[in-house]
Design a protein around this motif. Structure first.
Motif, short mmCIF file in Angstrom:
data_model
loop_
_atom_site.label_atom_id
_atom_site.label_comp_id
_atom_site.label_asym_id
_atom_site.label_seq_id
_atom_site.Cartn_x
_atom_site.Cartn_y
_atom_site.Cartn_z
N GLY A 146 0.80 -1.22 0.00
CA GLY A 146 0.00 0.00 0.00
C GLY A 146 0.83 1.27 0.00
O GLY A 146 2.04 1.26 -0.24
N HIS A 147 0.16 2.38 0.29
CA HIS A 147 0.81 3.69 0.33
C HIS A 147 1.90 3.68 1.39
O HIS A 147 1.65 3.32 2.55
CB HIS A 147 -0.22 4.77 0.63
N ALA A 205 -3.93 3.72 -1.01
CA ALA A 205 -4.03 2.28 -1.29
C ALA A 205 -3.69 1.51 -0.02
O ALA A 205 -2.69 1.78 0.64
CB ALA A 205 -3.07 1.91 -2.42
N ARG A 206 -4.55 0.55 0.32
CA ARG A 206 -4.41 -0.24 1.55
C ARG A 206 -3.27 -1.25 1.44
O ARG A 206 -2.91 -1.69 0.36
CB ARG A 206 -5.70 -1.00 1.85
N ASN A 207 -2.76 -1.64 2.60
CA ASN A 207 -1.79 -2.72 2.71
C ASN A 207 -2.58 -4.02 2.56
O ASN A 207 -3.46 -4.32 3.36
CB ASN A 207 -1.10 -2.64 4.07
N GLU A 253 -0.40 -7.33 10.51
CA GLU A 253 -1.39 -6.64 11.37
C GLU A 253 -1.82 -5.31 10.77
O GLU A 253 -2.94 -4.86 10.96
CB GLU A 253 -0.83 -6.42 12.78
N THR A 254 -0.90 -4.64 10.07
CA THR A 254 -1.23 -3.36 9.45
C THR A 254 -1.92 -3.54 8.09
O THR A 254 -2.29 -2.56 7.46
CB THR A 254 0.05 -2.51 9.25
N ASN A 306 3.42 -1.94 7.35
CA ASN A 306 3.24 -0.63 6.72
C ASN A 306 1.85 -0.11 7.04
O ASN A 306 0.86 -0.53 6.45
CB ASN A 306 3.41 -0.74 5.19
N TYR A 307 1.78 0.81 7.99
CA TYR A 307 0.51 1.42 8.36
C TYR A 307 0.11 2.43 7.29
O TYR A 307 0.88 3.32 6.94
CB TYR A 307 0.60 2.11 9.72
N VAL A 308 -1.10 2.29 6.78
CA VAL A 308 -1.64 3.20 5.76
C VAL A 308 -2.71 4.06 6.43
O VAL A 308 -3.58 3.53 7.12
CB VAL A 308 -2.25 2.40 4.58
N PRO A 309 -2.65 5.38 6.24
CA PRO A 309 -3.67 6.24 6.87
C PRO A 309 -5.07 5.98 6.33
O PRO A 309 -5.25 5.47 5.24
CB PRO A 309 -3.21 7.65 6.54
N GLU A 310 -6.04 6.35 7.13
CA GLU A 310 -7.45 6.28 6.73
C GLU A 310 -7.72 7.38 5.70
O GLU A 310 -7.01 8.39 5.64
CB GLU A 310 -8.37 6.46 7.95
#
Length: 190
Positions: free
Chosen positions: A71-72, A110-112, A117-118, A178-182
């Motif tokens: 993702g992003h 774009a989502r992971n 977990e992320t 990789n945490y992707v923001p909302e």
């Protein structure tokens, strides 16, 4: 500049489209057959186009295989938003690596899709299928919608077996932290 934006938008629309027909697999496929079919669907469906960071060099754009489907990129900087993109009828704008988009809905990332977990580690096959059928994040009724440019409307036309194959393939990927923001609503960007 306008030609570049048009070309990026055209490539994204074409790349994010789902094929009309898919290669049939047996009624009771093995895990190996599901993985192979899922990889095919993800590839021809262009999922990597938006859900994978890119590397640019003298030969052009290439997928960063070390971060495939993550993702992003967390913490990446984005240019200032052209507020005109938040108006209906204007261009939808993408980040340079196509992992973020701005349009009348606001800004989306774009989502992971990796089993971290992320990403989608906690998702079940049923949750994945429901999300693709309803256009609701995690298939949660009255939850937030899956935002553009994700073509979930195309994905909902796939059979349960095809969606199971995609989910099986995504679950087989290397987990990437990789945490992707909302998504950010347009009202917060004005």
């Amino acid at each position: 500049m306008k030609k570049t934006i048009f070309l990026v938008a055209l490539i994204t629309v074409i790349g994010c489209s789902t094929p009309q027909e898919t290669t049939p697999i047996p009624a009771e496929p093995t895990t190996a057959e599901l993985l192979e079919h899922g990889k095919l669907l993800v590839t021809v469906g262009g999922c990597r186009d938006c859900h994978s960071p890119k590397i640019f060099n003298e030969t052009g754009m290439h997928f960063d295989e070390s971060r495939a489907f993550s993702g992003h990129p967390e913490g990446s900087s984005l240019p200032e938003i052209d507020k005109r993109a938040l108006s209906p009828g204007y261009w939808v704008l993408f980040s340079g690596d196509l992992t973020a988009a701005v349009g009348p809905w606001g800004m989306t990332f774009a989502r992971n899709l990796t089993p971290h977990e992320t990403g989608i580690k906690g998702w079940s096959k049923e949750v994945f299928i429901k999300a693709m059928r309803t256009g609701q994040h995690m298939g949660i009724e009255k939850g937030r919608p899956i935002m553009p440019p994700m073509p979930w409307e195309n994905q909902k036309e796939l059979s349960d077996q095809d969606l199971t194959a995609i989910f099986t393939y995504l679950q087989s990927l290397k987990p990437i932290d990789n945490y992707v923001p909302e998504p950010i609503p347009a009202s917060e960007l004005l």
